[in-house]
Design a protein around this motif. Structure first.
Motif, mmCIF file in Angstrom:
data_model
loop_
_atom_site.group_PDB
_atom_site.id
_atom_site.type_symbol
_atom_site.label_atom_id
_atom_site.label_comp_id
_atom_site.label_asym_id
_atom_site.label_seq_id
_atom_site.Cartn_x
_atom_site.Cartn_y
_atom_site.Cartn_z
ATOM 1 N N THR A 199 -27.448 -102.276 -31.797
ATOM 2 C CA THR A 199 -28.834 -101.993 -31.409
ATOM 3 C C THR A 199 -29.506 -101.057 -32.418
ATOM 4 O OG1 THR A 199 -28.219 -102.248 -29.098
ATOM 5 C CG2 THR A 199 -30.289 -101.109 -29.555
ATOM 6 N N ALA A 200 -28.781 -100.018 -32.835
ATOM 7 C CA ALA A 200 -29.350 -99.063 -33.799
ATOM 8 C C ALA A 200 -29.639 -99.749 -35.130
ATOM 9 C CB ALA A 200 -28.412 -97.889 -33.994
ATOM 10 N N GLY A 201 -28.735 -100.598 -35.583
ATOM 11 C CA GLY A 201 -28.962 -101.321 -36.836
ATOM 12 C C GLY A 201 -30.169 -102.230 -36.756
ATOM 13 N N THR A 202 -30.292 -102.930 -35.637
ATOM 14 C CA THR A 202 -31.438 -103.828 -35.441
ATOM 15 C C THR A 202 -32.742 -103.031 -35.378
ATOM 16 O OG1 THR A 202 -30.028 -105.365 -34.231
ATOM 17 C CG2 THR A 202 -32.403 -105.607 -33.945
ATOM 18 N N LEU A 203 -32.727 -101.924 -34.623
ATOM 19 C CA LEU A 203 -33.933 -101.096 -34.537
ATOM 20 C C LEU A 203 -34.279 -100.463 -35.880
ATOM 21 C CD1 LEU A 203 -33.558 -99.257 -31.122
ATOM 22 C CD2 LEU A 203 -35.243 -100.976 -31.747
ATOM 23 N N ALA A 204 -33.260 -100.052 -36.620
ATOM 24 C CA ALA A 204 -33.519 -99.405 -37.907
ATOM 25 C C ALA A 204 -34.173 -100.378 -38.876
ATOM 26 C CB ALA A 204 -32.221 -98.856 -38.497
ATOM 27 N N VAL A 205 -33.696 -101.615 -38.889
ATOM 28 C CA VAL A 205 -34.248 -102.589 -39.838
ATOM 29 C C VAL A 205 -35.542 -103.208 -39.311
ATOM 30 C CG1 VAL A 205 -33.809 -104.783 -41.014
ATOM 31 C CG2 VAL A 205 -31.998 -103.083 -40.861
#
Length: 194
Positions: free
Chosen positions: A34-40
């Motif tokens: 989730t954090a990776g998706t939100l970050a990108v």
């Protein structure tokens, strides 16, 4: 001769079935995804939205503001300079007519040797009030791009920071679980493991 043990790394182990996998490992995997998706994705969307909003606002200012001829109503000779960054210009009072025909007075920066009665150019809004000179189209694009990049960094940083905070909380919980498991093992062995 010493033998070397080769350590193999198992990728995506949190997503595979494994008898040693804990519930917190699955939660951590979802947090990281989730954090990776939100970050990108979130960072890019926030950056594009910010860039568009800033550019539209600066374009609107450029269309609403207009250069108006004003007249200096006081000598600028005895005024203190504003700063070296403004080419040592000084504040002086000017008078101009608004689009509705009303007369306005205000302060603008002029050269220190400017006498009263000299024409000066001031920028006004649609109501005839003094405002700053609008930025050029190129300056607006640069400011919008910088604001968009800042939004990307802030949004991505918030997502990554949130993931690190959540992982730290999970690590604390895992350590507490390990301590409890070791305490149970110690009790079963009669208190001889510690």
């Amino acid at each position: 001769m010493a033998t070397r043990t080769r350590c193999t790394r198992v990728r995506l182990w949190r997503w595979r079935r494994n008898p040693l996998r804990r519930r917190s490992d699955i939660i951590e995997a979802w947090i990281l995804l989730t954090a990776g998706t939100l970050a990108v994705a979130g960072g890019l969307l926030a950056g594009l939205a910010t860039q568009t909003a800033v550019e539209q606002d600066l374009d609107r200012q450029r269309t609403e503001r207009q250069a108006v001829s004003a007249q200096l109503i006081e000598d600028a000779r005895d005024k203190p300079s504003v700063s070296a960054a403004d080419d040592d210009r000084v504040w002086a009072a000017v008078r101009w007519r608004a689009p509705d025909g009303s007369t306005h007075t205000g302060q603008t920066k002029v050269r220190p040797d400017t006498p009263a009665g000299t024409p000066a150019t001031v920028w006004t809004d649609e109501h005839g009030h003094l405002t700053s000179k609008p930025v050029t189209h190129e300056e607006a694009q640069l400011q919008a791009a910088l604001a968009g990049a800042l939004a990307v960094v802030i949004t991505s940083g918030a997502a990554v920071g949130g993931a690190f905070a959540a992982r730290a909380s999970l690590d604390r919980r895992r350590m507490e679980q390990w301590d409890a498991a070791w305490a149970r093992a110690d009790i079963r062995r009669g208190g001889k493991t510690g």
